[in-house]
Design a protein around this motif. Structure first.
Motif, mmCIF file in Angstrom:
data_model
loop_
_atom_site.group_PDB
_atom_site.id
_atom_site.type_symbol
_atom_site.label_atom_id
_atom_site.label_comp_id
_atom_site.label_asym_id
_atom_site.label_seq_id
_atom_site.Cartn_x
_atom_site.Cartn_y
_atom_site.Cartn_z
ATOM 1 N N PHE A 260 0.840 -1.190 0.000
ATOM 2 C CA PHE A 260 0.000 0.000 0.000
ATOM 3 C C PHE A 260 0.878 1.244 0.000
ATOM 4 C CE2 PHE A 260 -2.986 -3.125 1.582
ATOM 5 C CZ PHE A 260 -4.147 -2.783 0.908
ATOM 6 N N ILE A 261 0.527 2.173 -0.894
ATOM 7 C CA ILE A 261 1.250 3.435 -1.009
ATOM 8 C C ILE A 261 0.248 4.558 -0.765
ATOM 9 C CG2 ILE A 261 2.701 4.874 -2.476
ATOM 10 C CD1 ILE A 261 3.943 2.191 -1.842
ATOM 11 N N ILE A 275 1.967 4.486 -16.521
ATOM 12 C CA ILE A 275 2.680 4.813 -17.756
ATOM 13 C C ILE A 275 4.060 4.168 -17.816
ATOM 14 C CG2 ILE A 275 1.471 6.994 -18.075
ATOM 15 C CD1 ILE A 275 3.797 8.443 -16.855
ATOM 16 N N ALA A 276 4.582 3.675 -16.710
ATOM 17 C CA ALA A 276 5.855 2.961 -16.668
ATOM 18 C C ALA A 276 5.859 2.118 -15.407
ATOM 19 C CB ALA A 276 7.049 3.912 -16.705
ATOM 20 N N GLU A 277 6.917 1.357 -15.215
ATOM 21 C CA GLU A 277 6.956 0.459 -14.059
ATOM 22 C C GLU A 277 6.849 1.211 -12.747
ATOM 23 O OE1 GLU A 277 9.677 -3.222 -12.325
ATOM 24 O OE2 GLU A 277 10.429 -1.950 -13.942
ATOM 25 N N ASP A 278 7.430 2.418 -12.657
ATOM 26 C CA ASP A 278 7.410 3.182 -11.414
ATOM 27 C C ASP A 278 6.810 4.570 -11.593
ATOM 28 O OD1 ASP A 278 9.439 4.070 -13.004
ATOM 29 O OD2 ASP A 278 10.883 4.356 -11.380
ATOM 30 N N LYS A 301 5.966 9.280 -8.892
ATOM 31 C CA LYS A 301 6.974 8.218 -8.962
ATOM 32 C C LYS A 301 6.712 7.250 -7.833
ATOM 33 C CE LYS A 301 11.967 7.292 -8.851
ATOM 34 N NZ LYS A 301 11.943 6.456 -10.060
ATOM 35 N N LEU A 302 6.626 5.980 -8.174
ATOM 36 C CA LEU A 302 6.299 4.944 -7.196
ATOM 37 C C LEU A 302 7.570 4.462 -6.508
ATOM 38 C CD1 LEU A 302 3.826 3.234 -6.252
ATOM 39 C CD2 LEU A 302 4.569 1.517 -7.890
ATOM 40 N N ASP A 303 7.610 4.587 -5.191
ATOM 41 C CA ASP A 303 8.738 4.107 -4.399
ATOM 42 C C ASP A 303 8.202 3.086 -3.400
ATOM 43 O OD1 ASP A 303 11.007 3.660 -2.965
ATOM 44 O OD2 ASP A 303 11.490 5.755 -2.580
ATOM 45 N N VAL A 304 8.282 1.805 -3.779
ATOM 46 C CA VAL A 304 7.708 0.747 -2.943
ATOM 47 C C VAL A 304 8.513 0.565 -1.667
ATOM 48 C CG1 VAL A 304 7.069 -1.695 -2.894
ATOM 49 C CG2 VAL A 304 6.793 -0.381 -4.994
ATOM 50 N N LYS A 308 6.060 5.298 -0.659
ATOM 51 C CA LYS A 308 5.671 6.668 -0.964
ATOM 52 C C LYS A 308 5.382 6.812 -2.441
ATOM 53 C CE LYS A 308 8.134 9.259 2.645
ATOM 54 N NZ LYS A 308 9.153 10.315 2.879
ATOM 55 N N ALA A 309 4.513 7.754 -2.740
ATOM 56 C CA ALA A 309 4.286 8.194 -4.113
ATOM 57 C C ALA A 309 4.764 9.638 -4.184
ATOM 58 C CB ALA A 309 2.823 8.079 -4.492
ATOM 59 N N ILE A 310 5.876 9.852 -4.853
ATOM 60 C CA ILE A 310 6.518 11.168 -4.892
ATOM 61 C C ILE A 310 5.945 11.960 -6.056
ATOM 62 C CG2 ILE A 310 8.711 12.389 -5.076
ATOM 63 C CD1 ILE A 310 10.079 9.902 -3.984
ATOM 64 N N LEU A 311 5.381 13.119 -5.759
ATOM 65 C CA LEU A 311 4.811 13.976 -6.796
ATOM 66 C C LEU A 311 5.935 14.615 -7.598
ATOM 67 C CD1 LEU A 311 2.388 15.367 -8.104
ATOM 68 C CD2 LEU A 311 2.550 17.130 -6.330
#
Length: 807
Positions: A260-261, A275-278, A301-304, A308-311
């Motif tokens: 969960f992010i 749109i991409a893996e992360d 940007k997805l940081d598992v 976090k989901a970085i804007l």
């Protein structure tokens, strides 16, 4: 004079616990700045009817690729839920249904670009209540048909039906997303997520059980959108059922796990698009699909690992009708409209002109502490400014009266009870004292050296980028408040709509070193004038304190543990040492710490082992050649150009029988340099034999000169000399790590410079090798053929034996 101590506020975690008013946190630089002014239309309150309109409009969109022999690359393919048909763009860039397209193909009014012949069931391209369309990993399409409760797989060549999958029993699927391992579907009514792996069966996902760390109150959220792609996971958007201030979450659905992010910075999100893996886009609902207005999308940007989901930035598009988003062959995001598709463009938001950051309590642990100076690392573009107010107290506000800090604009709320604010309300200005005009200093003027064991802001990796900015400097101000254990700072930021001040870090010093301590008591007799005199003397005290600080900290320059990285080369010059720039900082420091001892051991086995171990950051073992020979070996009857060991077993302790030394007929055991010399010798010998034969044949009739002495073999084949040459003055360096060219070059150079001059060496790299069975290993760093290091076998290239290939 007593030197002050520092209290630091720097880094993302510290800024997260501050109170933010119209400010945001740039996590890539760990800095606070003014937030963006999001248009009012894009920040609407929760309206179930608006959300339902968007939910009913979505169908799905992909980019359909034509066959390679076609003159066109492809065209957008869209599912229209209202009439249950698939649409493409024709040559005039207008939406045309597949049914109409195939009819025009049969009438020969357009060229058919999908396959050589239309499919027999082209008239059945009208589906019963379709809801979603997604591209499979193989290139085909999955279509969710609610009327018949099934999933339909369509061929990408001619849209013929190749597979049908029924829904799970009792499910009401609303959306699907394809991944590299299968399908992910959501049931919004029952708050259920379903997984269908390739060749498997439907399994429901229990979010609260399978998640490693599910959010609190997960049962109050429902999955509303899913997006997949040719990656190992799909993303599911989770929205609360009613009140949106509970935040939003992204569920990362993998084949066997769920993460969960928390989705920060959103007010009314819809839809979700991977749109991409992360990287993914999330729209911000501010109007209805038919309003033909601008819609804002936020790119994350997805940081598992950090969850976090970085804007990253903002994107926008006009007249988005809600049917779907897609990627073109250049990976540009496109949005469907009623007349075609439009690319998303980068949206430049305007900054708020005023903002404020209030810090949590900085604790000196000293009651009645006199806080001294404030240093702020800041970037001030033209037209921007900051203003700092301070508040001190020996007591924290009562817990019942503490207020929750406002999170920064692009993040959700953080834990706050352990980070109390100084103000009771947002407008509380009581006891806040302005620092006045701040003095400009050079960057980090207050920090002389940065010891490794003390994490100073100048060591923050994010500030390396900031220091290169032309407007980056350090501002200094004097704290004018009364004494108090705790200190709070309120930083007001003022900017323009295009520029914002950026605050990277701040440092507060305590206790105050006063020059009044060095003056007669007469100057401290009147308490009222003492404060004025002390503030006036602070103009000179600052310079004296910095000089004293430099004298105090200069000792760090001569310690390899605390020396700044830029001064390591300078420190190495004191011991006549040149540091290789390819070495890491930790290796350089370790060399400096042990180099004097290594000088004493230079040329010895322990010294060389330790030196190479530091350079390689791995275990090193040196094996001397003479230790490989047989003890007290006996040579029996070996003379001339042949040699042999007689016997086949052991006859007492003093005699080793079996094995042999290399002779002229055993070239396979020779070393490369010996083979090269012998090849040169053989060519010279053949030339001499030819000259000798010609001389013997013509010497009677002519006065030809004698060809000279027969050349001798360059390699002495005497067994004793060969034995000595094989083992004496040689050693092997065993390196217990994977071979890297850069490390190999460094070790080779270090070995050559520090070994005894008359010796020869060889580097041998020991890696894991390959494994046979569950517990059996074939050697350490196993080699089928000769080599100095393990190299992974490549199919059809790895040599297994002399004439065999692995693969």
């Amino acid at each position: 004079m007593r030197l002050p101590r520092f209290h630091h506020l720097t880094g993302v975690k510290a800024w997260m616990h501050c109170d933010h008013q119209n400010t945001q946190l740039d996590e890539t630089q760990a800095a606070a700045k003014l937030s963006y002014n999001i248009p009012t239309a894009d920040r609407t309150d929760f309206d179930p009817t608006v959300f339902q309109d968007w939910h009913d409009a979505v169908g799905g969109a992909v980019f359909h690729y034509f066959s390679p022999d076609s003159c066109q690359t492809g065209t957008p393919l869209v599912l229209n839920r209202k009439d249950g048909q698939l649409y493409i763009l024709d040559e005039h860039h207008r939406w045309v249904s597949l049914q109409e397209t195939y009819k025009r193909v049969l009438d020969e009014t357009v060229e058919f670009v999908f396959s050589k012949q239309p499919p027999e069931n082209f008239h059945a391209f009208k589906f019963d209540t379709p809801r979603s369309l997604s591209r499979a990993y193989c290139g085909d399409y999955w279509l969710l048909e609610a009327g018949n409760r099934r999933l339909i797989r369509l061929s990408s060549a001619d849209f013929s039906i190749t597979q049908i999958v029924t829904w799970p029993a009792g499910a009401n699927l609303m959306d699907i997303g394809a991944t590299s391992w299968g399908l992910v579907a959501i049931d919004t009514d029952k708050n259920t997520i379903w997984r269908l792996p390739k060749g498997g069966t439907w399994t429901s996902v229990d979010l609260a059980v399978q998640a490693t760390d599910p959010p609190v109150g997960l049962d109050e959220f429902r999955p509303v959108s899913v997006s997949g792609g040719p990656v190992a996971h799909a993303l599911v958007l989770l929205r609360p059922r009613s009140v949106l201030d509970k935040g939003f979450w992204i569920a990362v659905i993998c084949k066997d796990t769920i993460e969960f992010i928390q989705l920060a910075g959103m007010h009314n999100p819809w839809p979700l698009f991977l749109i991409a893996e992360d990287l993914f886009l999330v729209g911000e609902i501010g109007h209805r699909p038919d309003d033909k207005k601008k819609m804002i999308f936020k790119k994350y940007k997805l940081d598992v690992n950090s969850r976090k989901a970085i804007l990253l930035d903002y994107w926008a598009v006009w007249n988005y009708d809600g049917r779907g988003l897609l990627l073109d062959p250049q990976d540009n995001a496109l949005a469907t409209t009623s007349t075609g598709v439009r690319p998303l463009y980068l949206h430049r938001n305007k900054y708020a002109t005023d903002g404020r950051v209030e810090t949590f309590a900085l604790d000196s642990t000293i009651f009645g502490c006199q806080w001294h100076r404030i240093f702020i690392d800041v970037c001030l573009p033209n037209g921007t400014s900051i203003e700092v107010h301070a508040r001190t107290s020996d007591e924290l506000p009562p817990e019942s009266m503490r207020r929750k800090p406002q999170p920064y604009a692009n993040n959700a709320s953080q834990s706050w009870k352990d980070y109390p604010l100084g103000s009771i309300t947002v407008d509380d200005d009581e006891q806040w004292v302005p620092l006045g005009r701040l003095d400009e200093r050079s960057p980090h003027a207050d920090i002389i050296f940065s010891p490794i064991f003390n994490a100073l802001p100048s060591d923050d990796p994010f500030l390396r980028k900031a220091e290169t900015a032309p407007d980056f400097n350090t501002l200094e101000g004097l704290v004018k408040n009364s004494v108090g254990r705790y200190l709070w700072l309120r930083i007001k930021l003022r900017g323009t709509q295009k520029k914002s001040p950026i605050v990277y870090a701040l440092r507060a010093t305590y206790q105050r070193p006063s020059l009044l301590d060095h003056l007669p008591a007469y100057w401290r007799a009147d308490p009222d004038t003492t404060i004025i005199i002390e503030q006036a003397l602070a103009l000179f005290e600052g310079n004296l304190t910095e000089i004293d600080q430099r004298l105090e900290d200069i000792r760090h320059l001569f310690n390899a543990k605390t020396c700044p990285p830029d001064a390591l080369e300078w420190l190495a010059s004191f011991i006549a040492m040149t540091l290789d720039p390819r070495l890491s900082e930790s290796v350089k420091r370790r060399l400096l710490l042990e180099m004097t001892q290594l000088y004493r051991q230079r040329g010895t086995l322990p010294g060389l082992e330790r030196l190479l171990s530091i350079l390689s950051e791995a275990k090193i073992a040196i094996l001397e050649g003479f230790r490989l020979r047989g003890h007290r070996s006996a040579f029996i009857g070996a003379t001339g150009e042949t040699s042999s060991f007689i016997g086949g077993g052991a006859i007492n302790h003093d005699l080793r029988l079996g094995g042999y030394e290399r002779g002229p007929g055993d070239e396979t055991r020779w070393e490369p340099w010996e083979i090269e010399l012998m090849q040169t010798y053989e060519s010279n010998k053949q030339w001499w034999d030819l000259q000798k034969r010609l001389f013997d044949e013509t010497s009677v009739e002519t006065d030809a000169p004698c060809p000279g002495r027969k050349p001798r073999p360059p390699v002495n084949t005497d067994p004793y000399i060969s034995f000595h040459r094989r083992y004496a003055h040689r050693f092997s360096v065993l390196v217990f790590r994977t071979r890297e060219e850069q490390i190999a070059d460094i070790l080779e150079q270090a070995t050559e410079n520090n070994k005894p001059a008359h010796t020869l060496h060889r580097l041998c790299w020991l890696d894991a090798g390959f494994r046979l069975g569950s517990n059996a290993y074939l050697g350490i760093g196993t080699q089928i053929t000769e080599g100095d290091a393990f190299r992974p076998p490549v199919l059809n290239q790895a040599t297994l034996a002399g004439q065999n290939l692995l693969g």
